[in-house]
Design an enzyme around this catalytic site. Sequence first.
Site, PDB file in Angstrom:
ATOM      1  CG  ASP A 454      -1.776   1.180   1.362  1.00  0.00           C
ATOM      2  OD1 ASP A 454      -2.299   1.624   0.322  1.00  0.00           O
ATOM      3  OD2 ASP A 454      -1.944   1.689   2.476  1.00  0.00           O
ATOM      4  CG  ASP A 838      -1.400   1.985   6.827  1.00  0.00           C
ATOM      5  OD1 ASP A 838      -1.801   1.773   5.669  1.00  0.00           O
ATOM      6  OD2 ASP A 838      -1.480   3.095   7.375  1.00  0.00           O
ATOM      7  CG  ASN A 841      -7.521   0.616   2.473  1.00  0.00           C
ATOM      8  OD1 ASN A 841      -6.796   0.500   3.469  1.00  0.00           O
ATOM      9  ND2 ASN A 841      -7.254   1.456   1.510  1.00  0.00           N
TER      10      ASN A 841
END
Length: 1195
Positions: A454, A838, A841
């Site tokens: 991410d 983290d 999502n």
Amino acid sequence: MNTERDSETTFEEDSQPNDEVVPYSDDETEDELEDQEPAVEPEQNRVNREAEENREPFRKDCTWQVKANDRNFHEQPQFMNTKFLCIKESKYANNAIKTYKYNALTFLPMNLFEQFKRAANFYFLVLLILQAIPQITTLAWYTTLVPLLVVLGITAIKDLVDDVARHKMDNEINNRTCEVIKDGRFKIAKWKEVQVGDVIRLKKNDFIPADILLLSSSEPNSLCYVETAELDGETNLKFKMALEATHQYLQNENSLATFDGFIECEEPNNRLDKFTGTLFWRKTSFPLDADKILLRGCVIRNTDFCHGLVIFAGADTKIMKNSGKTRFKRTKIDYLMNYMVYTIFVVLILLSAGLAIGHAYWEAQVGNFSWYLYDGEDATPSYRGFLNFWGYIIVLNTLVPISLYVSVEVIRLGQSYFINWDLQMYYPEKDTPAKARTTTLNEQLGQIHYVFSDKTGTLTQNIMTFKKCCINGQIYGDHRDASQHNHSKIEQVDFSWNMYADGKLAFYDHYLIEQIQSGKEPEVRQFFFLLAVCHTVMVDRLDSQLNYQAASPDEGALVNAARNFGFAFLARTQNTITISELGTERTYNVLAILDFNSDRKRMSIIVRTPEGNIKLYCKGADTVIYERLHRMNPTKQETQDALDLLGATAIEDKLQDGVPETISKLAKADIKIWVLTGDKKETAENIGFACELLTEDTTICYGEDINALLHTRMENQRNRGGVYAKFVPQVHEPFFPSGGNRALIITGSWLNEILLEKKTKKSNILKLKFPRTEEERRMRTQSKRRLEAKKEQQQQNFVDLACECSAVICCRVTPKQKAMVVDLVKRYKKAITLAIGDGANDVNMIKTAHIGVGISGQEGMQAVMSSDYSFAQFRYLQRLLLVHGRWSYIRMCKFLRYFFYKNFAFTLVHFWYSFFNGYSAQTAYEDWFITLYNVLYSSLPVLLMGLLDQDVSDKLSLRFPGLYVVGQRDLLFNYRRFFVSLLHGILTSMILFFIPFGAYLQTVGQDGEAPSDYQSFAVTIASALIITVNFQIGLDTSYWTFVNAFSIFGSIALYFGIMFDFHSAGIHVLFPSAFQFTGTASNALRQPYIWLTIILTVAVCLLPVVAIRFLSMTIWPSESDKIQKHRKRLKAEEQWKRRQVFRRGVSTRRSAYAFSHQRGYADLISSGRSIRKKRSPLDAVIADGTAEYRRTVES
């Protein structure tokens, strides 16, 4: 053809994918997609409210019934379910939770049952039963029982410790207290005593014990703030509101005690954000939704007390419904190890069958004609051979390593503790150590091919800082004085003139302060006034200090910036907002708030000034704002004349420390990094340059570029025979010419288009049309198969193309698409994947990858709770993989190779001995030696090697990332290595048998006696075996410590000590049938000839290994060998300097809000319900920016 066109996704779509939008929501169905209409905002909001107010109060799926303050109601017969035979229990669960597996009565039987479900343990149980049959057994029962008990005992102790911890946790939770109405008054009760229908009182900072309907609270209008971090990982506060009726009538103890409301609602389920039900009370029905429900696991915040009615308890609560079984992940070595054990089973059966046939033949040729071998039974040779088959299954059972699995678990557990204890992965700022949340995947950390990361909060800090702005065409934020002259060195702006400044903003453009204070350009003041008024931030006053609580870090950064520049947001009510404008307080009437959401991508507020003027202020994503200002857009005529562009903001989200260096080292280790983010394309591209995934020499390919390439490839494949031409040899054709550095940046919309995942509207006629004939059904099935084959081929082509790129960045992707990309690489490249994130999502992606890593950052603990490993900073990933992962892989491979070798060398001596004992299944060793070989004599050195060995130090592992590739290529443990270990064991067993066998032929000792008896022969082989296998592990050890040396020599000493004890006369007197080698050790080992035989045997076993190792390291050294050879020189060298990171200048790429930006507090503000004066700060959630120029730089 028209039908196919309507029902299929094709390359030639009528509309091209939009890079600026996020694809459809993961929760949308086909019907919802079809029913979507263009949003008309004020009107649509009104329609939604009316639909909510007028919806039918009771639905057919609302079958769960709750009666307040009436426990007997839930014990009625219609609510009873049959549990077992005639035993019934209520369908309403009590509030006691149970996560433990065993109790005092069930532990032993259940644990044994679970352990014997494992094939190896069950196999040894069958062997134990076979050994109880006198006609078959050739070994004492304890030779199998003792090792089996050791393995079962160690596993049982481990399971017991884990379950005791679960018992303690359950007891701690179940014994928490709350206040429950009993006998008309609130009384203290334990959580486990709470039942459905109880009315309870909770106080500030209390955990919520069950899923309850909020009835009232200490706050005006019965508002209640809750923290849901344990539920969904989000640390920002959420508010719940009670029904107006319950707020009005249920405030005191007496009214709550007489409350007799009746609820009909949905059955218990795991949907955290949805609830449907109806409250029937006082001859009126009230609709219930999720905004009125407090869920178990949440914490009451900033609310002195609240009252609620228990709807779901214990196992029926939503948090417990979500605690389903996590998918069990297994390593590549696990699968390989199991296949090798199966191979050993096959070898065992073949050897036993061959030796049984040999015995039948020997009986027919020799045994039947040797009167001195007659045992009193007239069995046929074939029957004797059949019995010997089972006898050899028992004798050779140690080929199957009973202690293998428990040893592997012990090693993995130890390696997990090493990760937890690593101080170099400890983050002191948040007191966060690294945590191995699973103990089964450590060696797979040394085999990673792809890392999926991410962006926000993982590569960046997710802490937004106001850096620059552009107002009326003028850019502010450079280093310059009040006269607009640039300076390389200049002091920070002094905000001491502003009583509301927080002193945390670092700003260097003194000219902007001059413009604000002089008022020469009214647009400058209007710009910061907009930032101060157009938001949904909540404000508290704590010790005369303003404390802002924002729904996103972007919004908090903008409001704080306005505050520091003289426009401080002070207070708000449901219809007013108060601003300090350069020290002057002014209150504005709020006429309307249109909140931000992922569809609108903007927020608007309409206010009436004290002078009576009405103004609209709007902020949002740059593309959305520009769209409403463009003169050529006829649909925006109403707003384009009314709106004036004031300016844009630049918010900085810094990279975490060490991100570029980490990515560089992982790339040198041949680990490919893909970034999967909800940010827009320009932001993702900027972050790619900042973390050096992209460089100036990188050729960037976008969705439209690769779509054409993939379309051409599909056409070529179709021309060569179509996607069904599976029997045609496939030739790998690269998509790009060799050489060059390429990167792929693709948006979620293009991803759906290319992967044929785009949801299309289908004709309602088609939905109702069913195949009427067999021919129609066949054609429809064939069409569906063609579509699936086409989709699969297209997806494989995309993965092949993406893997030719040095970097891949997927932007504007949903959580579902993140998981899909990971799954595609797993499926088509057969590569080991790691996902790191983290936020909530990222959970789907983390669970899909072979290994999931959670970063404990700004977005709660949801990702951490779903991960296999967790730490606080992205830079620790290099140590996790290049040090702990590589060491774990090397240690496990060495352990397995040696474990198989020592068992083959030990067991196959029986095989050679069979040729000289008539294939009679007689053992070559003493029974007690067979019992203790894997338990005591050879277990500790191999365990310590699996825990402590390292080929090079951690610093050299990080300095030379290329060492990592051995794990990616499976070079240290594979079938070839397995058969090498098998061959090594076979040769060792031959030497162990035949050298002593030759030495014992026609031998005379010093005393004139011939020490050629069976027992002396067994002691000689056993002694040579123990010395050989323990010295062999010494040759395999790369990292020597005192513990290793002690374990090797200690194991040998332990063998001789136990052997002399077991061969003593004293123990024979006590247990004459169990210890029959009386005096053998002392008699045999006093002969120098025997010691020479042992030394010769050990030397012949080990000297060829030493020679081969020497030649290998000299002629074909590995990278590790080369580094070991020069390690002294390397240690003496200066510490490896970090390479200078090329810093990219200010980018002109624009950015907007991230996909995951959350809805603000507009509903609360507009509702008229009171806003709490004092609230704790909210942690930020993912966001990207707001109508801004953003540049991402390194910290």
